[in-house]
Design an enzyme around this catalytic site. Structure first.
Site, PDB file in Angstrom:
ATOM      1  N   ARG A 237       0.848  -1.184   0.000  1.00  9.18           N
ATOM      2  CA  ARG A 237       0.000   0.000   0.000  1.00  9.18           C
ATOM      3  C   ARG A 237       0.886   1.237   0.000  1.00  9.18           C
ATOM      4  O   ARG A 237       1.924   1.276   0.658  1.00  9.18           O
ATOM      5  CB  ARG A 237      -0.927   0.006   1.215  1.00  9.18           C
ATOM      6  CG  ARG A 237      -2.108  -0.968   1.091  1.00  9.18           C
ATOM      7  CD  ARG A 237      -3.086  -0.497   0.028  1.00  9.18           C
ATOM      8  NE  ARG A 237      -4.238  -1.384  -0.104  1.00  9.18           N
ATOM      9  CZ  ARG A 237      -4.344  -2.313  -1.036  1.00  9.18           C
ATOM     10  NH1 ARG A 237      -3.334  -2.532  -1.876  1.00  9.18           N
ATOM     11  NH2 ARG A 237      -5.439  -3.051  -1.132  1.00  9.18           N
ATOM     12  N   GLU A 266      -2.205   7.843  -4.889  1.00 11.56           N
ATOM     13  CA  GLU A 266      -2.399   7.277  -6.223  1.00 11.56           C
ATOM     14  C   GLU A 266      -3.827   7.385  -6.745  1.00 11.56           C
ATOM     15  O   GLU A 266      -4.060   7.309  -7.945  1.00 11.56           O
ATOM     16  CB  GLU A 266      -1.987   5.811  -6.231  1.00 11.56           C
ATOM     17  CG  GLU A 266      -2.890   4.888  -5.444  1.00 11.56           C
ATOM     18  CD  GLU A 266      -2.437   3.432  -5.528  1.00 11.56           C
ATOM     19  OE1 GLU A 266      -3.264   2.596  -5.900  1.00 11.56           O
ATOM     20  OE2 GLU A 266      -1.264   3.143  -5.223  1.00 11.56           O
ATOM     21  N   HIS A 298       0.157   0.308  -9.970  1.00 12.08           N
ATOM     22  CA  HIS A 298      -0.646  -0.669  -9.231  1.00 12.08           C
ATOM     23  C   HIS A 298      -1.035  -1.856 -10.117  1.00 12.08           C
ATOM     24  O   HIS A 298      -2.203  -2.252 -10.184  1.00 12.08           O
ATOM     25  CB  HIS A 298      -1.904  -0.014  -8.657  1.00 12.08           C
ATOM     26  CG  HIS A 298      -2.383  -0.667  -7.385  1.00 12.08           C
ATOM     27  ND1 HIS A 298      -2.731   0.047  -6.272  1.00 12.08           N
ATOM     28  CD2 HIS A 298      -2.584  -1.972  -7.069  1.00 12.08           C
ATOM     29  CE1 HIS A 298      -3.122  -0.784  -5.316  1.00 12.08           C
ATOM     30  NE2 HIS A 298      -3.039  -2.017  -5.783  1.00 12.08           N
TER      31      HIS A 298
END
Length: 348
Positions: A237, A266, A298
């Site tokens: 994360r 993000e 991601h």
């Protein structure tokens, strides 16, 4: 019985494709929205039986109120993490289910890919040779064998990564609140305290959940405990790393390299195309500008196998709810993690 209607937020073409394949066994009625869950879009859920969210959909207290008002009673996360959910606001009002595991191999292999690319600079070599530049100056790396890797978080993903790095012949240090001693003995892993891991590791990879304790786990103070040549890898994360502190450390040459698949802010950028626009997040722009930073958006989870498992587990979670069965993948404010209440098989 009429078809149950599921509303998807932040849905991309690959989400639609994988869920439609998995839906052959369930025959739910899907509606896919490209927009994120917000106070404005939450009202669209009226008339649906459930909503499905991804990592950048934030379920706040005010949004929970809107969903409950519109008779939504279950929220299905098509991801493992749930730091984007206000569980306190959802508790005893909204059932929240997740996908606790989809493909630890996908994430661990991507973390390894970041390590190898940063080390051997294959991403730079790719652009050089496309320009007919075949020099190798500046592309020197190091042997992974014999180096020390520190793995923070030894759940399924961390274990797969350690097996891969064990195959490289690396010394492996690990930290976890709940160490797996049997696994460690099998693969020559040594559990240590964080300070020792910081001080001895050539590469540090983060695979722990985001909690109050792990928020900005990597910060100015912890970076100062590391080797100045350390390679930091984050496929967990974004908020595990204080991005501003990382920028300062990269600038001051207190970090050798960083491979990031996540970023703490993000949600404003990742999964979208900004190629014709200027990124106005100064920290993100600065990170991208460093030659020793490799940033992906991601995508660590993004394999065919993982998408299939995510879709299958998400739809099974929903079917179990509609059938009145126990919800093994439920999370709640009281439990924090997967709900372990077995009295009625549900959080409430």
């Amino acid at each position: 019985m009429s078809q149950k209607k599921i509303l998807f937020y932040d849905a991309k073409p690959y989400d639609q494709a994988s869920f439609e394949v998995a839906n052959a066994a369930y025959r739910f009625d899907f509606k896919f929205l490209r927009s994120h869950l917000t106070e404005d879009t939450a009202v669209i859920a009226k008339g649906y039986d459930a909503i499905c969210l991804f990592v950048n959909d934030h379920l706040t207290a005010s949004i929970a109120d809107i969903l409950v008002e519109n008779t939504i009673s279950i929220v299905a996360l098509r991801c493992a993490g749930y730091n984007n959910i206000d569980l306190h606001a959802a508790y005893k009002r909204l059932h929240v289910v997740r996908v606790p595991s989809y493909s630890p191999y996908a994430v661990a292999e991507h973390a390894t890919a970041l390590m190898l690319a940063l080390n051997r600079k294959t991403h730079k070599a790719y652009y050089r040779t496309r320009d007919n530049n075949f020099t190798i100056n500046g592309l020197m790396g190091f042997d992974m064998r014999g180096k020390t890797a520190g793995v923070i978080g030894t759940g399924q993903i961390g274990k797969v990564l350690m097996q891969i790095l064990h195959g490289f012949g690396m010394t492996i240090l690990a930290y976890d609140k709940f160490p797996d001693r049997a696994f460690a003995e099998q693969y020559g892993v040594r559990y240590v305290e964080l300070d020792e891991l910081y001080a001895e590791s050539d590469i540090i990879s983060l695979h722990c959940p985001l909690t109050k304790e792990t928020y900005h786990l990597i910060n100015e103070q912890t970076i100062n405990k590391m080797k100045p040549t350390v390679m930091l890898i984050n496929t967990g994360r974004g908020q595990l790393i204080d991005s501003k502190a990382l920028v300062d450390a990269l600038r001051d040459k207190r970090v050798g390299a960083a491979g990031l698949d996540v970023y703490e802010e993000e949600s404003d950028y990742f999964f979208e195309d900004f190629s014709t626009e200027i990124v106005d997040d100064d920290v993100l722009a600065r990170l991208i500008s460093f030659p020793n930073v490799l940033l992906t958006s991601h995508q660590a989870y993004f394999t065919q196998e993982a998408l299939s498992q995510i879709a299958t587990t998400t739809l099974r979670n929903l079917q179990e709810y509609f059938d009145g069965k126990p919800l093994p993948n439920e999370i709640c404010y009281q439990c924090g993690d997967t709900c372990r209440k077995k009295t009625e098989g549900r959080c409430f």
